[in-house]
Each structure stands twice: as structure tokens, then as C-alpha cells.
Design a protein around this motif. Structure first.
Motif, PDB file in Angstrom:
ATOM      1  N   ALA A 271      43.541  36.617  36.793  1.00  0.00           N
ATOM      2  CA  ALA A 271      44.284  37.879  36.904  1.00  0.00           C
ATOM      3  C   ALA A 271      45.686  37.721  36.326  1.00  0.00           C
ATOM      4  O   ALA A 271      46.162  38.592  35.578  1.00  0.00           O
ATOM      5  CB  ALA A 271      44.349  38.329  38.360  1.00  0.00           C
ATOM      6  N   ARG A 272      46.350  36.625  36.647  1.00  0.00           N
ATOM      7  CA  ARG A 272      47.686  36.381  36.093  1.00  0.00           C
ATOM      8  C   ARG A 272      47.619  36.192  34.577  1.00  0.00           C
ATOM      9  O   ARG A 272      48.503  36.634  33.846  1.00  0.00           O
ATOM     10  CB  ARG A 272      48.326  35.171  36.763  1.00  0.00           C
ATOM     11  CG  ARG A 272      48.616  35.417  38.235  1.00  0.00           C
ATOM     12  CD  ARG A 272      49.510  34.375  38.897  1.00  0.00           C
ATOM     13  NE  ARG A 272      49.488  33.036  38.386  1.00  0.00           N
ATOM     14  CZ  ARG A 272      48.709  32.045  38.844  1.00  0.00           C
ATOM     15  NH1 ARG A 272      47.871  32.262  39.842  1.00  0.00           N
ATOM     16  NH2 ARG A 272      48.786  30.844  38.328  1.00  0.00           N
ATOM     17  N   ASP A 273      46.558  35.541  34.118  1.00  0.00           N
ATOM     18  CA  ASP A 273      46.366  35.316  32.682  1.00  0.00           C
ATOM     19  C   ASP A 273      46.144  36.647  31.966  1.00  0.00           C
ATOM     20  O   ASP A 273      46.804  36.950  30.972  1.00  0.00           O
ATOM     21  CB  ASP A 273      45.177  34.380  32.486  1.00  0.00           C
ATOM     22  CG  ASP A 273      44.893  34.005  31.046  1.00  0.00           C
ATOM     23  OD1 ASP A 273      45.744  34.249  30.169  1.00  0.00           O
ATOM     24  OD2 ASP A 273      43.809  33.447  30.790  1.00  0.00           O
ATOM     25  N   LEU A 274      45.233  37.464  32.461  1.00  0.00           N
ATOM     26  CA  LEU A 274      44.880  38.723  31.795  1.00  0.00           C
ATOM     27  C   LEU A 274      46.006  39.742  31.800  1.00  0.00           C
ATOM     28  O   LEU A 274      46.092  40.574  30.894  1.00  0.00           O
ATOM     29  CB  LEU A 274      43.633  39.323  32.440  1.00  0.00           C
ATOM     30  CG  LEU A 274      42.341  38.543  32.187  1.00  0.00           C
ATOM     31  CD1 LEU A 274      41.207  39.078  33.040  1.00  0.00           C
ATOM     32  CD2 LEU A 274      41.979  38.571  30.716  1.00  0.00           C
ATOM     33  N   THR A 275      46.865  39.679  32.798  1.00  0.00           N
ATOM     34  CA  THR A 275      47.987  40.625  32.846  1.00  0.00           C
ATOM     35  C   THR A 275      49.188  40.118  32.062  1.00  0.00           C
ATOM     36  O   THR A 275      50.210  40.795  31.987  1.00  0.00           O
ATOM     37  CB  THR A 275      48.418  40.895  34.299  1.00  0.00           C
ATOM     38  OG1 THR A 275      48.819  39.659  34.899  1.00  0.00           O
ATOM     39  CG2 THR A 275      47.297  41.552  35.089  1.00  0.00           C
ATOM     40  N   GLY A 276      49.082  38.927  31.506  1.00  0.00           N
ATOM     41  CA  GLY A 276      50.176  38.373  30.726  1.00  0.00           C
ATOM     42  C   GLY A 276      51.283  37.774  31.569  1.00  0.00           C
ATOM     43  O   GLY A 276      52.338  37.413  31.056  1.00  0.00           O
ATOM     44  N   ALA A 277      51.034  37.630  32.871  1.00  0.00           N
ATOM     45  CA  ALA A 277      52.044  37.057  33.762  1.00  0.00           C
ATOM     46  C   ALA A 277      52.239  35.568  33.519  1.00  0.00           C
ATOM     47  O   ALA A 277      53.283  35.024  33.869  1.00  0.00           O
ATOM     48  CB  ALA A 277      51.661  37.303  35.226  1.00  0.00           C
ATOM     49  N   GLU A 278      51.249  34.913  32.939  1.00  0.00           N
ATOM     50  CA  GLU A 278      51.325  33.476  32.658  1.00  0.00           C
ATOM     51  C   GLU A 278      51.009  33.236  31.182  1.00  0.00           C
ATOM     52  O   GLU A 278      50.157  33.909  30.611  1.00  0.00           O
ATOM     53  CB  GLU A 278      50.326  32.688  33.512  1.00  0.00           C
ATOM     54  CG  GLU A 278      50.443  32.896  35.003  1.00  0.00           C
ATOM     55  CD  GLU A 278      51.713  32.314  35.610  1.00  0.00           C
ATOM     56  OE1 GLU A 278      52.441  31.583  34.913  1.00  0.00           O
ATOM     57  OE2 GLU A 278      51.989  32.617  36.772  1.00  0.00           O
TER      58      GLU A 278
END
Length: 161
Positions: free
Chosen positions: A24-31
């Protein structure tokens, strides 16, 4: 884990939860990519450690004591794992803590290697075997010197030669 859940299933559920949070963090660009790859490797390392603890709990009573190092290689060892990666490992074993140094006449090293091989094989099964919760990831131990034709677990001395 969930009460009444066997350890393997509990590990798989916990792993999937962490993986979903990371995705989820990867797909939202948070990481960023490097952080995601490193965290995937850390998650795999934690799962290997838990799988080893499960394997140790399943050893038959009276198993010879041993030390077992699980060395991450490839993308996992380089903390560059991706979602589809297998986990490459090498197993190195020796006699357990407090055991006398290797003595070829007492069979202690051979007994320790047998126990370590049981642990390594069980750890691979915990991670790789498909169940109702699916496998965590494939564990590939074939980077050892002789590949799949060699012993699954070797001593440090045999790794050096």
C-alpha cells in the motif's frame, strides 16, 4: 497470531499483513523503490527467522545440538528484493554451544550436521510449501558450491575449501 492457529499459518498471516501494508505504501508512492526493496528483504529475513524457530520447535527430542547460520544471498542479501523474488540462502552449521570442537572420531559434527539439515529442510518447507494460506516465497538453497547435488548444509571449514 490468531488463537488456535498453528504456527505456520500464523506466520503466513502475519507476513501477508506486513506485505500488504508495504505494498500500500509502495503503490501510493509513500515509499521509494530502494526502501521498498530493502523492507521486502527485511520482511523475508524476519520470516526466515520465524520459520527457523518453527522448525526448531519440531525437532525430535534428543536431537544433537547445533548452530545453524542462514546466510541470505542474491537480492535478499543485497536488500534489493522485489515482490516476485525467490530468497537465495546458504546454510552453514557446526556443533551446538558448549559442544567440544570438531572431533572426527566422536561423530559430534556429523550429528550436528544431521540436526542442522533437518532444521534447514523444515525451514524451507515452512516458507515454500503451499497450504491453504499459500507459500510465503520460494527458498532457493542451490547457490552452494555443488548446487542441488551437494549437501544442503555444510560446515564453515567445508565452505572454505
Amino acid at each position: 497470531g490468531t488463537p488456535g492457529t498453528d504456527p505456520v499459518t500464523a506466520l503466513r498471516i502475519a507476513y501477508r499483513r506486513r506485505l500488504l501494508h508495504l505494498a500500500a505504501r509502495d503503490l501510493t508512492g509513500a515509499e521509494g523503490l530502494a526502501l521498498v526493496a530493502a523492507e521486502l528483504a527485511d520482511l523475508a529475513a524476519a520470516a526466515l527467522e520465524a520459520a527457523l524457530a518453527i522448525a526448531r520447535s519440531q525437532l525430535p527430542p534428543g536431537s544433537a545440538p547445533c548452530r545453524l547460520a542462514v546466510i541470505a544471498m542474491g537480492k535478499c542479501g543485497g536488500r534489493e528484493l522485489n515482490y516476485a523474488s525467490d530468497v537465495d540462502v546458504i546454510f552453514v552449521a557446526g556443533p551446538g554451544p558448549g559442544e567440544p570442537p570438531d572431533d572426527p572420531d566422536d561423530g559430534g559434527e556429523a550429528a550436528a550436521l544431521r540436526t542442522a539439515t533437518r532444521l534447514a529442510a523444515a525451514m524451507i518447507r515452512v516458507c515454500s510449501e503451499a497450504t491453504t494460506e499459500d507459500a510465503l516465497f520460494p527458498v532457493d538453497p542451490n547457490l552452494r558450491p555443488e548446487g542441488r547435488d551437494g549437501p544442503l548444509v555444510r560446515t564453515l571449514a567445508s565452505q572454505r575449501s
